[in-house]
Motif scaffolding. Structure first.
Motif, PDB file in Angstrom:
ATOM      1  N   LYS A  38       0.855  -1.187   0.000  1.00 17.95           N
ATOM      2  CA  LYS A  38       0.000   0.000   0.000  1.00 17.95           C
ATOM      3  C   LYS A  38       0.890   1.235   0.000  1.00 17.95           C
ATOM      4  CE  LYS A  38      -4.318   1.780   1.785  1.00 17.95           C
ATOM      5  NZ  LYS A  38      -5.493   1.511   2.649  1.00 17.95           N
ATOM      6  N   TYR A  53       1.025   5.242   0.910  1.00 21.96           N
ATOM      7  CA  TYR A  53       0.422   6.359   1.617  1.00 21.96           C
ATOM      8  C   TYR A  53       1.138   7.636   1.181  1.00 21.96           C
ATOM      9  CZ  TYR A  53      -1.569   2.840   4.772  1.00 21.96           C
ATOM     10  OH  TYR A  53      -2.247   1.771   5.291  1.00 21.96           O
ATOM     11  N   GLN A  62      -1.790  15.594  -3.231  1.00 19.00           N
ATOM     12  CA  GLN A  62      -3.059  15.279  -3.891  1.00 19.00           C
ATOM     13  C   GLN A  62      -2.855  14.992  -5.378  1.00 19.00           C
ATOM     14  OE1 GLN A  62      -6.040  18.443  -3.959  1.00 19.00           O
ATOM     15  NE2 GLN A  62      -7.619  16.940  -3.478  1.00 19.00           N
ATOM     16  N   GLY A 117      -1.071  11.646  -5.716  1.00 19.35           N
ATOM     17  CA  GLY A 117      -1.997  10.566  -5.393  1.00 19.35           C
ATOM     18  C   GLY A 117      -3.045  10.341  -6.467  1.00 19.35           C
ATOM     19  N   PHE A 118      -3.522  11.413  -7.067  1.00 23.47           N
ATOM     20  CA  PHE A 118      -4.555  11.307  -8.100  1.00 23.47           C
ATOM     21  C   PHE A 118      -4.077  10.449  -9.265  1.00 23.47           C
ATOM     22  CE2 PHE A 118      -6.401  12.803 -12.100  1.00 23.47           C
ATOM     23  CZ  PHE A 118      -7.764  12.674 -11.847  1.00 23.47           C
ATOM     24  N   ASP A 151      -3.042   6.761  -8.392  1.00 24.05           N
ATOM     25  CA  ASP A 151      -4.246   5.951  -8.179  1.00 24.05           C
ATOM     26  C   ASP A 151      -4.833   5.450  -9.497  1.00 24.05           C
ATOM     27  OD1 ASP A 151      -6.208   4.854  -6.371  1.00 24.05           O
ATOM     28  OD2 ASP A 151      -7.619   6.309  -7.190  1.00 24.05           O
ATOM     29  N   ASP A 192      -3.670   0.452  -7.699  1.00 26.03           N
ATOM     30  CA  ASP A 192      -4.947   0.385  -6.963  1.00 26.03           C
ATOM     31  C   ASP A 192      -4.741   0.288  -5.453  1.00 26.03           C
ATOM     32  OD1 ASP A 192      -3.934  -2.131  -6.786  1.00 26.03           O
ATOM     33  OD2 ASP A 192      -5.630  -3.154  -7.723  1.00 26.03           O
ATOM     34  N   ASN A 193      -3.601   0.767  -4.990  1.00 21.67           N
ATOM     35  CA  ASN A 193      -3.283   0.648  -3.566  1.00 21.67           C
ATOM     36  C   ASN A 193      -2.810   1.968  -2.970  1.00 21.67           C
ATOM     37  OD1 ASN A 193      -0.934   0.735  -5.055  1.00 21.67           O
ATOM     38  ND2 ASN A 193       0.164  -0.796  -3.851  1.00 21.67           N
ATOM     39  N   VAL A 194      -3.366   3.070  -3.462  1.00 23.88           N
ATOM     40  CA  VAL A 194      -2.894   4.408  -3.080  1.00 23.88           C
ATOM     41  C   VAL A 194      -3.872   5.071  -2.109  1.00 23.88           C
ATOM     42  CG1 VAL A 194      -2.254   6.700  -3.903  1.00 23.88           C
ATOM     43  CG2 VAL A 194      -1.729   4.680  -5.291  1.00 23.88           C
ATOM     44  N   HIS A 195      -3.339   5.626  -1.044  1.00 28.57           N
ATOM     45  CA  HIS A 195      -4.169   6.341  -0.065  1.00 28.57           C
ATOM     46  C   HIS A 195      -3.538   7.692   0.253  1.00 28.57           C
ATOM     47  CE1 HIS A 195      -6.845   7.106   3.316  1.00 28.57           C
ATOM     48  NE2 HIS A 195      -5.775   7.401   4.040  1.00 28.57           N
TER      49      HIS A 195
END
Length: 290
Positions: free
Chosen positions: A142, A144, A156, A159-160, A163, A167-170
């Motif tokens: 994952k 972060y 942001q 991350g955008f 993602d 498929d493991n982005v927070h």
């Protein structure tokens, strides 16, 4: 002298000036006195401007930098900027911008500053750290991404797009509950990207420290080896972010984020091609775009 030594020496710059003061020439003593009283201003003065201010020649300013062991005045200036980067208040930053006479001057100075920052970033970034960061993101269970205050814009954006590829982005968000609640399950198979620029957030350092204790691989995107998050990161992607005024330059950070996204994407080329094919069908069906 290499840049790394110049950077490390900035911590003891003031004490060095005080120690060497008796051996300086008359003109150099004038420079030393002014720096000791106004180092926050000198950090953003040219050699010519500093010379004019204290009443000595530009060459005397250059010799002063050499006397302190720096390869040139820009290295002395960079050391001063490192000293004050996290200490300047917003009011002091506004005062630094009083030389901006009109709108075109602002446009000219800011864009040139951003270009210089990108050029400096390209010249000095650790290529191995960048390559390792891209590979770590691909292997992570994952990912972060952390960024506080203005740094959140970079977090942001990063991350955008990550993602879309993975498929493991927070993205750690301050409006989604306490940050520690969002990373409580973080572990040694995960990666935390910490975006941090002056004035450095204490909360960011606390979150990164927590993740580090859990064995998480830390990637820091920041402007200095003195940045709190850089001191505990496994990979540090350094970018130039010299202040034009009360607004920090985040342009080089955005460029590195772009490069990181593309580097990861090219390693997953076939998978993201199928992913974008699926997205195009959805966008077309639901008329997402004009």
């Amino acid at each position: 002298m290499d840049d790394t030594k110049d950077l490390k020496d900035s911590k003891k710059l003031i004490s060095d000036i005080q120690a060497q003061y008796p051996r300086f020439s008359k003109g150099q003593k004038l420079i030393a006195q002014y720096i000791l009283s106004n180092y926050d201003k000198v950090a953003f003065m040219t050699a010519c401007k500093l010379g004019d201010t204290v009443g000595v020649s530009e060459s005397t300013v250059v010799r002063f930098a050499n006397a302190l062991g720096y390869s040139g005045y820009p290295k002395l200036q960079a050391a001063l900027q490192e000293l004050i980067k996290n200490k300047l208040t917003t009011v002091q930053r506004v005062e630094m911008a009083n030389e901006y006479r009109d709108d075109y001057t602002i446009l000219n100075k800011v864009l040139k500053s951003d270009m210089d920052n990108i050029r400096g970033t390209l010249e000095e970034i650790d290529k191995k750290a960048f390559e390792d960061s891209a590979n770590r993101l691909l292997k992570a269970k994952k990912i972060y991404i952390l960024g506080m205050r203005s740094s959140f814009a970079i977090a942001q954006y990063l991350g955008f797009y990550l993602d879309i590829i993975l498929d493991n982005v927070h993205i750690i968000r301050m409006d989604m509950g306490d940050a520690f609640e969002q990373i409580v399950r973080i572990g040694e198979d995960d990666v935390l990207i910490a975006v941090s620029f002056p004035r450095y957030s204490k909360k960011s350092y606390q979150i990164v420290s927590f993740a580090k204790e859990k064995g998480t691989h830390i990637i820091s995107l920041t402007d200095s080896l003195f940045a709190p998050v850089a001191s505990i990161a496994d990979n540090t992607l350094l970018v130039k972010s010299n202040m034009a005024s009360f607004v920090d330059s985040l342009v080089p950070a955005l460029s590195i984020a772009n490069a990181l996204i593309i580097a990861v994407g090219m390693k997953e080329k076939e998978d993201i091609k199928q992913h974008f094919d699926d997205l195009e069908q959805i966008w077309d069906k639901y008329s997402v775009y004009e």
